[in-house]
Scaffold this active site. Structure first.
Site, PDB file in Angstrom:
ATOM      1  N   THR A 217       0.873  -1.179   0.000  1.00  0.00           N
ATOM      2  CA  THR A 217       0.000   0.000   0.000  1.00  0.00           C
ATOM      3  C   THR A 217       0.907   1.224   0.000  1.00  0.00           C
ATOM      4  OG1 THR A 217      -1.819  -1.047   1.153  1.00  0.00           O
ATOM      5  CG2 THR A 217      -1.588   1.321   1.497  1.00  0.00           C
ATOM      6  N   ARG A 245     -15.194  -6.151   0.643  1.00  0.00           N
ATOM      7  CA  ARG A 245     -14.425  -5.652   1.793  1.00  0.00           C
ATOM      8  C   ARG A 245     -13.681  -4.351   1.422  1.00  0.00           C
ATOM      9  NH1 ARG A 245      -8.840  -4.250   2.921  1.00  0.00           N
ATOM     10  NH2 ARG A 245      -8.465  -4.633   5.117  1.00  0.00           N
ATOM     11  N   GLY A 247     -10.938  -1.577   3.194  1.00  0.00           N
ATOM     12  CA  GLY A 247     -10.025  -1.386   4.320  1.00  0.00           C
ATOM     13  C   GLY A 247     -10.017   0.051   4.809  1.00  0.00           C
ATOM     14  N   ASP A 248      -8.947   0.406   5.484  1.00  0.00           N
ATOM     15  CA  ASP A 248      -8.847   1.753   6.065  1.00  0.00           C
ATOM     16  C   ASP A 248      -8.409   2.816   5.067  1.00  0.00           C
ATOM     17  OD1 ASP A 248      -6.354   0.307   5.964  1.00  0.00           O
ATOM     18  OD2 ASP A 248      -5.440   1.929   7.093  1.00  0.00           O
ATOM     19  N   THR A 268      -0.658   2.224   6.842  1.00  0.00           N
ATOM     20  CA  THR A 268      -0.649   0.953   6.108  1.00  0.00           C
ATOM     21  C   THR A 268      -0.645  -0.188   7.115  1.00  0.00           C
ATOM     22  OG1 THR A 268       0.590  -0.465   4.580  1.00  0.00           O
ATOM     23  CG2 THR A 268       1.890   1.056   5.919  1.00  0.00           C
ATOM     24  N   GLY A 269      -1.363  -1.246   6.801  1.00  0.00           N
ATOM     25  CA  GLY A 269      -1.412  -2.374   7.726  1.00  0.00           C
ATOM     26  C   GLY A 269      -2.770  -3.043   7.667  1.00  0.00           C
ATOM     27  N   GLY A 271      -6.127  -3.231   7.818  1.00  0.00           N
ATOM     28  CA  GLY A 271      -7.069  -2.122   7.772  1.00  0.00           C
ATOM     29  C   GLY A 271      -8.182  -2.163   8.796  1.00  0.00           C
TER      30      GLY A 271
HETATM   31  N1  ASP Z   1      -4.405  -1.015   4.893  1.00  0.00           N
HETATM   32  C1  ASP Z   1      -4.646  -1.740   3.673  1.00  0.00           C
HETATM   33  C2  ASP Z   1      -5.999  -2.408   3.781  1.00  0.00           C
HETATM   34  O1  ASP Z   1      -6.326  -2.911   4.840  1.00  0.00           O
HETATM   35  C3  ASP Z   1      -3.627  -2.768   3.379  1.00  0.00           C
HETATM   36  C4  ASP Z   1      -2.190  -2.390   3.663  1.00  0.00           C
HETATM   37  O2  ASP Z   1      -1.918  -1.274   4.013  1.00  0.00           O
HETATM   38  O3  ASP Z   1      -1.303  -3.239   3.542  1.00  0.00           O
HETATM   39  O4  ASP Z   1      -6.705  -2.463   2.803  1.00  0.00           O
END
Ligand code: ASP
Length: 360
Positions: A217, A245, A247-248, A268-269, A271
């Site tokens: 991301t 789905r 994410g954040d 990032t992470g 979400g």
């Molecule tokens: N945050 C992103 C999501 O959950 C994915 C990522 O940042 O790796 O869609």
């Protein structure tokens, strides 16, 4: 099983990793800015370690992060706009197959691409987001079009695709986003999910369900010479995501936030956890209140501690990931609880730097 204590993360029973906490302070002691502009970017966080990346890939990633910083710097150093710099930096990474955004995005369970993006400006707190779009070559441009050209903040799915076409943004076939490594990742994910369904879920652990299945991301935050902050994020989401789905990343306040009074941030992470904590706004709000209560800019140390605390709070719920941030007073930093995060920073007061692993 893991515990996060002051600056130390326990992963499983044995691995002990320092939580990366890097803050650069470019503010003068009286709060006057030394840096006229600053820029910070990321290309995703996760189990990124030296044994998993070849020397060539390492060099390729660093070169691309540098190119993204160069693109943003070219705008900011000329007195340009923070949002333009954020978009320029993000587009470099969206166009590169190494990152999970634009070309190189991860696949959904149905073997399609479904892209999310967002942008926010700190002067007005105007914002735009797109979720679950399928054909826009550079989703960050769609986020900006939503912000500038619509009455709305967040558009999704077919409607967002239609708006993108109406705005004349470049449309591509789904094949454009595809890369062999993401196809393989989906195949591996499906195998493991199927194994889980047959009862070996415990053996798979959290990584099989999420942590290993999404790197790259991308995001950026910029402070321009006029003192305006902007931040943006773009992603393909998580490998094997289903049921629409989201994410954040396209959620203002979770994956992205900008407020000239406090900060610009991109996350990032995992979400789901970033949404539950409202990581991006939580961080900005804590920084703003620290500044308001003390009636002076918080120190770089305070800002970094705040970033670490928000990441720890998200981690305590079971998530993992990282943030990049900058403040109106010139501080720039990162915080993440994963072994690595692709990242870079630049400002008028320092040479640019890029990094991958937690120990650099
Ligand atoms: N945050 C992103 C999501 O959950 C994915 C990522 O940042 O790796 O869609």
């Amino acid at each position: 099983m893991r515990a996060l204590t002051k600056g130390i993360m326990l992963l499983g029973a044995s691995a002990i990793l320092p939580v990366a906490a890097v803050a650069e302070d470019h503010s003068a002691p009286n709060g006057e800015k030394e840096a006229n502009w600053s820029l910070v970017i990321h290309g995703g966080a996760g189990t990124i370690s030296r044994d998993k990346i070849t020397a060539e890939k390492d060099a390729e990633i660093r070169a691309k992060l540098t190119q993204a910083l160069d693109a943003g710097e070219a705008i900011l150093a000329e007195g340009g706009d923070a949002a333009d710099a954020v978009i320029a930096a993000i587009m470099v990474l969206e166009d590169d197959p190494n990152f999970n955004a634009g070309k190189g995005a991860v696949l959904t369970w149905e073997e399609t691409f479904s892209l999310d993006s967002s942008i926010m400006e700190g002067a007005t707190r105007n914002a735009g987001s797109a979720a679950g779009v399928s054909a826009t070559k550079n989703p960050i441009l769609l986020a900006r079009a939503v912000m500038d050209k619509s009455r709305h903040v967040l558009l999704s799915g077919a409607g967002a695709d239609a708006f993108s076409q109406e705005q004349g943004l470049e449309q591509v076939e789904q094949d454009y986003f595809a890369t062999p490594h993401r196809v393989k990742a989906l195949e591996a994910f499906k195998l493991r999910m199927n194994a889980a369904a047959k009862g070996s879920a415990k053996a798979m652990g959290q990584d099989a369900l999420g942590r290993d299945w999404r790197f790259g991301t991308v995001g950026a935050a910029a402070l321009d010479e006029s003192g305006n902050i902007a931040a943006g994020t773009s992603t393909g989401g998580m490998t094997g995501k289903r049921w629409g789905r989201i994410g954040d990343s396209p959620i203002i306040g979770a994956g992205t936030y900008a407020d000239n009074r406090s900060c610009g941030i991109s996350a990032t992470g995992a979400g789901e956890y970033f949404i539950r904590v409202g990581v991006a706004q939580e961080f900005c709000t804590r920084v703003r209140i620290a500044a308001e209560v003390s009636e002076s800019p918080p120190s770089a140390e305070t800002v970094q501690k705040t970033a670490d605390a928000v990441i720890a709070e998200m981690g305590a719920l079971g998530g993992s990931g990282g943030i990049i941030y900058l403040t109106p007073w010139g501080q720039i930093g990162y915080a993440f609880d994963t072994p690595g995060m692709y990242r870079g920073m630049a400002s008028s007061a320092q040479p640019k730097s890029v990094a991958i692993y937690g120990d650099e």
